[in-house]
Design a protein around this motif. Structure first.
Motif, PDB file in Angstrom:
ATOM      1  N   PHE A   1       0.820  -1.208   0.000  1.00 47.40           N
ATOM      2  CA  PHE A   1       0.000   0.000   0.000  1.00 47.40           C
ATOM      3  C   PHE A   1       0.864   1.273   0.000  1.00 47.40           C
ATOM      4  CE2 PHE A   1      -2.209  -3.340   2.422  1.00 47.40           C
ATOM      5  CZ  PHE A   1      -3.304  -3.538   1.599  1.00 47.40           C
ATOM      6  N   THR A   2       2.186   1.124  -0.068  1.00 54.82           N
ATOM      7  CA  THR A   2       3.086   2.266  -0.016  1.00 54.82           C
ATOM      8  C   THR A   2       3.648   2.550  -1.392  1.00 54.82           C
ATOM      9  OG1 THR A   2       3.698   1.672   2.236  1.00 54.82           O
ATOM     10  CG2 THR A   2       5.124   3.231   1.090  1.00 54.82           C
ATOM     11  N   GLU A   3       3.575   3.826  -1.801  1.00 53.41           N
ATOM     12  CA  GLU A   3       4.141   4.218  -3.086  1.00 53.41           C
ATOM     13  C   GLU A   3       5.661   4.358  -2.948  1.00 53.41           C
ATOM     14  OE1 GLU A   3       2.989   4.725  -6.061  1.00 53.41           O
ATOM     15  OE2 GLU A   3       0.881   4.326  -5.690  1.00 53.41           O
ATOM     16  N   PRO A   4       6.455   3.722  -3.851  1.00 54.20           N
ATOM     17  CA  PRO A   4       7.919   3.841  -3.753  1.00 54.20           C
ATOM     18  C   PRO A   4       8.466   5.078  -4.449  1.00 54.20           C
ATOM     19  CG  PRO A   4       7.358   2.311  -5.479  1.00 54.20           C
ATOM     20  CD  PRO A   4       6.044   2.800  -4.917  1.00 54.20           C
ATOM     21  N   THR A   5       7.590   6.045  -4.771  1.00 50.96           N
ATOM     22  CA  THR A   5       8.022   7.204  -5.560  1.00 50.96           C
ATOM     23  C   THR A   5       9.168   7.951  -4.884  1.00 50.96           C
ATOM     24  OG1 THR A   5       5.745   7.443  -6.309  1.00 50.96           O
ATOM     25  CG2 THR A   5       7.230   9.287  -6.703  1.00 50.96           C
ATOM     26  N   GLY A   6       9.060   8.171  -3.578  1.00 55.45           N
ATOM     27  CA  GLY A   6      10.111   8.907  -2.877  1.00 55.45           C
ATOM     28  C   GLY A   6      11.438   8.180  -2.899  1.00 55.45           C
ATOM     29  N   ALA A   7      11.425   6.862  -2.698  1.00 57.91           N
ATOM     30  CA  ALA A   7      12.677   6.089  -2.729  1.00 57.91           C
ATOM     31  C   ALA A   7      13.285   6.080  -4.126  1.00 57.91           C
ATOM     32  CB  ALA A   7      12.401   4.656  -2.265  1.00 57.91           C
ATOM     33  N   ILE A   8      12.438   5.956  -5.153  1.00 57.14           N
ATOM     34  CA  ILE A   8      12.946   5.993  -6.533  1.00 57.14           C
ATOM     35  C   ILE A   8      13.570   7.347  -6.836  1.00 57.14           C
ATOM     36  CG2 ILE A   8      12.252   5.920  -8.953  1.00 57.14           C
ATOM     37  CD1 ILE A   8      10.153   3.860  -8.196  1.00 57.14           C
ATOM     38  N   ALA A   9      12.907   8.419  -6.388  1.00 54.02           N
ATOM     39  CA  ALA A   9      13.455   9.763  -6.613  1.00 54.02           C
ATOM     40  C   ALA A   9      14.787   9.933  -5.884  1.00 54.02           C
ATOM     41  CB  ALA A   9      12.449  10.814  -6.149  1.00 54.02           C
ATOM     42  N   ALA A  10      14.873   9.434  -4.653  1.00 57.57           N
ATOM     43  CA  ALA A  10      16.131   9.547  -3.909  1.00 57.57           C
ATOM     44  C   ALA A  10      17.246   8.769  -4.604  1.00 57.57           C
ATOM     45  CB  ALA A  10      15.927   9.026  -2.484  1.00 57.57           C
ATOM     46  N   ALA A  11      16.934   7.570  -5.093  1.00 57.27           N
ATOM     47  CA  ALA A  11      17.933   6.785  -5.817  1.00 57.27           C
ATOM     48  C   ALA A  11      18.366   7.496  -7.096  1.00 57.27           C
ATOM     49  CB  ALA A  11      17.367   5.404  -6.146  1.00 57.27           C
ATOM     50  N   ALA A  12      17.411   8.108  -7.791  1.00 51.67           N
ATOM     51  CA  ALA A  12      17.750   8.838  -9.011  1.00 51.67           C
ATOM     52  C   ALA A  12      18.681  10.009  -8.703  1.00 51.67           C
ATOM     53  CB  ALA A  12      16.473   9.335  -9.685  1.00 51.67           C
ATOM     54  N   VAL A  13      18.445  10.689  -7.593  1.00 52.68           N
ATOM     55  CA  VAL A  13      19.315  11.811  -7.215  1.00 52.68           C
ATOM     56  C   VAL A  13      20.721  11.307  -6.876  1.00 52.68           C
ATOM     57  CG1 VAL A  13      19.701  13.602  -5.482  1.00 52.68           C
ATOM     58  CG2 VAL A  13      17.417  13.242  -6.420  1.00 52.68           C
ATOM     59  N   VAL A  14      20.804  10.225  -6.103  1.00 52.07           N
ATOM     60  CA  VAL A  14      22.113   9.680  -5.725  1.00 52.07           C
ATOM     61  C   VAL A  14      22.911   9.275  -6.961  1.00 52.07           C
ATOM     62  CG1 VAL A  14      23.274   7.783  -4.546  1.00 52.07           C
ATOM     63  CG2 VAL A  14      21.357   8.939  -3.448  1.00 52.07           C
ATOM     64  N   VAL A  15      22.237   8.711  -7.944  1.00 53.26           N
ATOM     65  CA  VAL A  15      22.922   8.274  -9.161  1.00 53.26           C
ATOM     66  C   VAL A  15      23.283   9.463 -10.051  1.00 53.26           C
ATOM     67  CG1 VAL A  15      22.622   6.949 -11.279  1.00 53.26           C
ATOM     68  CG2 VAL A  15      21.820   6.022  -9.119  1.00 53.26           C
ATOM     69  N   THR A  16      22.467  10.505 -10.038  1.00 60.65           N
ATOM     70  CA  THR A  16      22.661  11.626 -10.959  1.00 60.65           C
ATOM     71  C   THR A  16      23.700  12.626 -10.466  1.00 60.65           C
ATOM     72  OG1 THR A  16      20.350  11.413 -11.633  1.00 60.65           O
ATOM     73  CG2 THR A  16      21.453  13.467 -12.192  1.00 60.65           C
TER      74      THR A  16
END
Length: 280
Positions: A240-255
């Motif tokens: 029931f939890t959206e992973p949007t925040g974790a995906i965004a954080a991972a994208a920032v760390v990689v970018t």
């Protein structure tokens, strides 16, 4: 900007500002999402009302760590290996193209440039079948080889432009002093071409680092899955939890590391991409 009026200069600045804002808006949106708590992800506000680092803790220390950190390691290994191999092979190939006279030299350079912009998606399906047949599917070499197909042609194109700028009289002078062809190449030409080699390595690394199509198509487990592909498999703490925040954080760390490298070496990168256009 000499030779233009003040009005034209203002219009150029305004146009440049619009382009910069347009280009940076998605990045700013991703950063904002990475700082939002789960409750704020769907509030349609640009800035987080209560900024938090929980998403970064989730991917670096929490339950998403086992998915993100191995993928980050795979990306570093695969991108580093493909860059190293592509730059070494491209150095010898570009030296031969720039130094030697032989028929079809321009055809080879044109083919290298054409292959570098070849659509990746067109070769994924046959590569998928071949890799499963020969046992390279879901392996590190199974990604390094196609990544070299992306980075090697562009590396040859960029490095050949750098080699053409080197005064060959220096190599001839070294040979007159008793150096062999290999010693003249290694001790005279390679140091002079080092800035171009370094620039080529940065460009090749970015190409491999950002690839998604090969990463998602030629892997099936975390053993060889790079970060861009791993982001598609992020899940929330529960169904029931959206992973949007974790995906965004991972994208920032990689970018962030990539953006920092581009800002530091932007002059060399632009020089490497454009020098071939003026040298022919």
């Amino acid at each position: 900007m000499p030779g233009i009026s003040t009005r034209e200069r203002v219009l150029w600045y305004v146009a440049a500002a619009v382009v910069v804002v347009y280009a940076l808006f998605p990045v700013a949106w991703i950063v904002s999402l990475s700082l939002k708590p789960t409750a704020d992800l769907s509030n349609r506000q640009f800035l987080p009302t209560n900024a938090t680092l929980a998403n970064y803790e989730q991917i670096l220390l929490g339950d998403a760590r086992d998915l993100f950190l191995p993928a980050l390691g795979v990306s570093v290994v695969v991108s580093g290996l493909s860059t190293l191999l592509a730059v070494v092979l491209a150095t010898f190939c570009a030296y031969a193209i720039a130094r030697l006279e032989f028929p079809g030299k321009r055809v080879i350079l044109g083919a290298a440039l054409g292959v570098s912009i070849f659509p990746v998606i067109s070769i994924v399906t046959p590569l998928f079948n071949v890799w499963r047949l020969v046992g390279l599917y879901d392996t590190i070499p199974g990604l390094v080889i196609p990544y070299m197909a992306l980075t090697l042609p562009l590396s040859i194109w960029v490095l050949s432009a750098f080699f053409r700028q080197i005064p060959w009289e220096l190599e001839q002078a070294a040979q007159v002093d008793g150096a062999t062809t290999w010693q003249a190449f290694r001790k005279v030409i390679v140091p002079l071409a080092a800035p171009g080699v370094f620039t080529t390595a940065i460009i090749a690394f970015f190409i491999a680092w950002n690839d998604f199509v090969f990463g998602i198509s030629l892997t099936s487990t975390e053993r060889a899955r790079p970060v861009p592909a791993a982001l598609a498999f992020f899940t929330g703490e529960s169904q029931f939890t959206e992973p949007t925040g974790a995906i965004a954080a991972a994208a920032v760390v990689v970018t962030v590391p990539v953006v920092v490298l581009v800002l530091i070496f932007q002059r060399r990168i632009v020089s490497g991409l454009t020098s071939g256009a003026v040298k022919g």
